[in-house]
Design an enzyme around this catalytic site. Sequence first.
Site, mmCIF file in Angstrom:
data_model
loop_
_atom_site.group_PDB
_atom_site.id
_atom_site.type_symbol
_atom_site.label_atom_id
_atom_site.label_comp_id
_atom_site.label_asym_id
_atom_site.label_seq_id
_atom_site.Cartn_x
_atom_site.Cartn_y
_atom_site.Cartn_z
ATOM 1 N N ARG A 1 -5.351 31.830 63.938
ATOM 2 C CA ARG A 1 -4.016 31.486 64.390
ATOM 3 C C ARG A 1 -3.672 30.039 64.520
ATOM 4 O O ARG A 1 -2.895 29.501 65.105
ATOM 5 C CB ARG A 1 -3.845 32.078 65.693
ATOM 6 N N ARG B 1 3.138 29.658 66.669
ATOM 7 C CA ARG B 1 4.337 29.119 67.796
ATOM 8 C C ARG B 1 3.965 28.114 68.555
ATOM 9 O O ARG B 1 4.852 27.456 69.051
ATOM 10 C CB ARG B 1 4.663 30.508 68.418
ATOM 11 N N ARG C 1 11.036 29.034 62.729
ATOM 12 C CA ARG C 1 11.054 30.380 63.189
ATOM 13 C C ARG C 1 12.737 30.574 63.626
ATOM 14 O O ARG C 1 13.131 31.611 63.914
ATOM 15 C CB ARG C 1 10.220 30.795 64.363
ATOM 16 N N ASP D 1 0.191 38.525 57.509
ATOM 17 C CA ASP D 1 -0.243 39.218 58.626
ATOM 18 C C ASP D 1 -1.068 40.337 58.208
ATOM 19 O O ASP D 1 -0.810 40.929 57.011
ATOM 20 C CB ASP D 1 0.868 39.736 59.601
ATOM 21 N N TYR E 1 -3.823 51.242 63.971
ATOM 22 C CA TYR E 1 -2.309 50.702 64.182
ATOM 23 C C TYR E 1 -1.538 51.706 63.577
ATOM 24 O O TYR E 1 -0.313 52.120 64.271
ATOM 25 C CB TYR E 1 -2.141 49.407 63.431
HETATM 26 O O1 CP3 Z 1 -5.564 33.525 61.838
HETATM 27 C C1 CP3 Z 1 -4.241 33.465 61.257
HETATM 28 O O2 CP3 Z 1 -3.362 32.693 61.530
HETATM 29 C C2 CP3 Z 1 -4.246 34.627 60.019
HETATM 30 C C3 CP3 Z 1 -2.977 35.331 60.087
HETATM 31 C C4 CP3 Z 1 -2.803 36.260 61.262
HETATM 32 C C5 CP3 Z 1 -1.797 36.622 62.038
HETATM 33 N N1 CP3 Z 1 -1.973 37.675 63.049
HETATM 34 C C6 CP3 Z 1 -0.646 35.719 61.938
HETATM 35 C C7 CP3 Z 1 0.429 36.106 62.963
HETATM 36 C C8 CP3 Z 1 -3.704 37.542 61.373
HETATM 37 C C9 CP3 Z 1 -4.982 37.702 60.896
HETATM 38 C C10 CP3 Z 1 -3.145 38.275 62.318
HETATM 39 C C11 CP3 Z 1 -3.947 39.443 63.002
HETATM 40 C C12 CP3 Z 1 -3.170 40.646 63.684
HETATM 41 N N2 CP3 Z 1 -1.805 40.666 63.485
HETATM 42 C C13 CP3 Z 1 -3.895 41.464 64.346
HETATM 43 C C14 CP3 Z 1 -4.966 41.577 64.718
HETATM 44 C C15 CP3 Z 1 -5.336 41.251 66.129
HETATM 45 C C16 CP3 Z 1 -5.624 39.873 66.262
HETATM 46 O O3 CP3 Z 1 -4.870 38.944 66.795
HETATM 47 O O4 CP3 Z 1 -6.700 39.341 65.675
HETATM 48 C C17 CP3 Z 1 -2.899 42.337 64.516
HETATM 49 C C18 CP3 Z 1 -2.923 43.934 65.432
HETATM 50 C C19 CP3 Z 1 -1.483 41.948 64.039
HETATM 51 C C20 CP3 Z 1 -0.247 42.440 64.053
HETATM 52 C C21 CP3 Z 1 0.813 41.218 64.830
HETATM 53 N N3 CP3 Z 1 1.291 40.464 63.958
HETATM 54 C C22 CP3 Z 1 1.104 41.379 66.331
HETATM 55 C C23 CP3 Z 1 0.614 42.267 67.447
HETATM 56 C C24 CP3 Z 1 2.013 40.270 66.364
HETATM 57 C C25 CP3 Z 1 2.904 39.829 67.547
HETATM 58 C C26 CP3 Z 1 2.208 39.338 68.582
HETATM 59 C C27 CP3 Z 1 1.725 37.936 68.585
HETATM 60 O O5 CP3 Z 1 0.542 37.532 68.794
HETATM 61 O O6 CP3 Z 1 2.574 37.192 68.229
HETATM 62 C C28 CP3 Z 1 2.081 39.618 65.088
HETATM 63 C C29 CP3 Z 1 2.720 38.393 64.672
HETATM 64 C C30 CP3 Z 1 1.822 37.456 64.121
HETATM 65 N N4 CP3 Z 1 1.126 37.565 63.420
HETATM 66 C C31 CP3 Z 1 2.241 36.044 64.305
HETATM 67 C C32 CP3 Z 1 1.312 35.146 63.449
HETATM 68 C C33 CP3 Z 1 1.360 33.724 63.594
HETATM 69 C C34 CP3 Z 1 3.404 35.370 65.260
HETATM 70 C C35 CP3 Z 1 4.601 35.402 64.358
HETATM 71 C C36 CP3 Z 1 5.745 34.897 65.254
HETATM 72 O O7 CP3 Z 1 6.084 35.331 66.242
HETATM 73 O O8 CP3 Z 1 6.141 33.847 64.956
#
Ligand code: CP3
Length: 365
Positions: free
Chosen positions: A23, A27, A36, A72, A172
């Site tokens: 990550r 944000r 965003r 994602d 999921y």
């Molecule tokens: O490491 C990385 O940056 C790779 C990209 C990546 C994201 N999410 C970017 C993202 C990866 C590998 C994930 C994993 C992910 N996404 C999981 C597995 C659990 C984990 O955290 O390892 C799950 C269940 C998701 C689904 C998901 N996507 C959720 C639950 C959310 C919202 C909650 C949150 O943490 O913001 C997202 C959004 C998301 N995925 C964001 C990012 C950078 C935030 C986007 C934003 O709000 O701008």
Amino acid sequence: MSHTFLNACAMQPTDHTPIWLMRQAGRYQPEYRALREKFSFVELCKRSDLAAEVTLLPVQQMDVDAAILFADILLILEPLGAPFHFTPDDGPRVNQPIRTAAQVDALATDGLRMGGGSAASGSARDGSADDGSAGVRGLDYVLETLRLTRAALPKEKALIGFAGAPFTLASYLIEGGGSKHYAHAKRFMWEDPSRWHALMERISDATITYLLAQLHAGADAVQLFDSWVGVLSEQDYRTFVFPHTQKIFAALPEGVPAIQFGTGNPLLYPAMFEAARRDKGTVMGFDWRVDLRQWADKFPSVAVQGNLDPVAILSGQGVMRAQATRILESMRGRPGHIFNLGHGIMPNMQVDDVRALVDHVHSFQ
Ligand code: CP3
């Protein structure tokens, strides 16, 4: 200094410990928040030019040794035939959670087939005419992000692609969103194992196509995120997850770094290692709950990734450096360490603190 990340994955000595952070684009960065304001998260993922820009930011700003594709794990659900949407306060929700065998059967089997044939049948890098050029139907924007990023990324920095692991994606799909107890997913799994395996098979076949296409589009390595698998017992992991994960790792080209990552349940690591094991290229990722050196010594043939508790970044730079030093000291003399967090960066972290961590790891002797 060249290819520090790839050399560490291959267990070669490096002149500093490479570091990237799960990550690392998100944000907590003001530039990301500004984007965003104009685009939703999914829009950003689908605009390959912007997604590539976001992917590159942490390399430019913090000099991390690898970029990870901005995307994602859930994006694959749309071409699979199970679209999702983001809710304002509840995160992503699957429009129609999978609860029946008929719904499993209705999922696409060919939605991810690559132009001209099945990707699983050829090497990702053989450059043959019919593989990859048409991309993965429905996820071409991800491949384009990889191509744009690779073209702009300095040669000595690695580009990491990824996918969600079958269990995390299946749960999921079944839960419809985040879950505390995974009651629907576990019931779905235990009640009718053949229905469960059918679902896992569709997900893993799509994942193989997707990961091979990512490698073809310029990813140097891939990570399989099994972020939620820790809710299972070892026995259930072996019965319901192992064969599918094993099939994915076996389909990846020998020697290409592939990181097996799971959180929450160290008892699963031996089985997760067995599932991911290849002659060359497997990397084991650990969360913060384990002593990294102990586990590195249990798996002496592979590189290991981890495992600073992300909360250390919220605990002041003195504490953070001390925690990071403890890990670095413990790994002294053991080639094949990629520094990372035990899980992802959180939105309330400060860019300066994250940069201080990268500098600290790079300057550690
Ligand atoms: O490491 C990385 O940056 C790779 C990209 C990546 C994201 N999410 C970017 C993202 C990866 C590998 C994930 C994993 C992910 N996404 C999981 C597995 C659990 C984990 O955290 O390892 C799950 C269940 C998701 C689904 C998901 N996507 C959720 C639950 C959310 C919202 C909650 C949150 O943490 O913001 C997202 C959004 C998301 N995925 C964001 C990012 C950078 C935030 C986007 C934003 O709000 O701008």
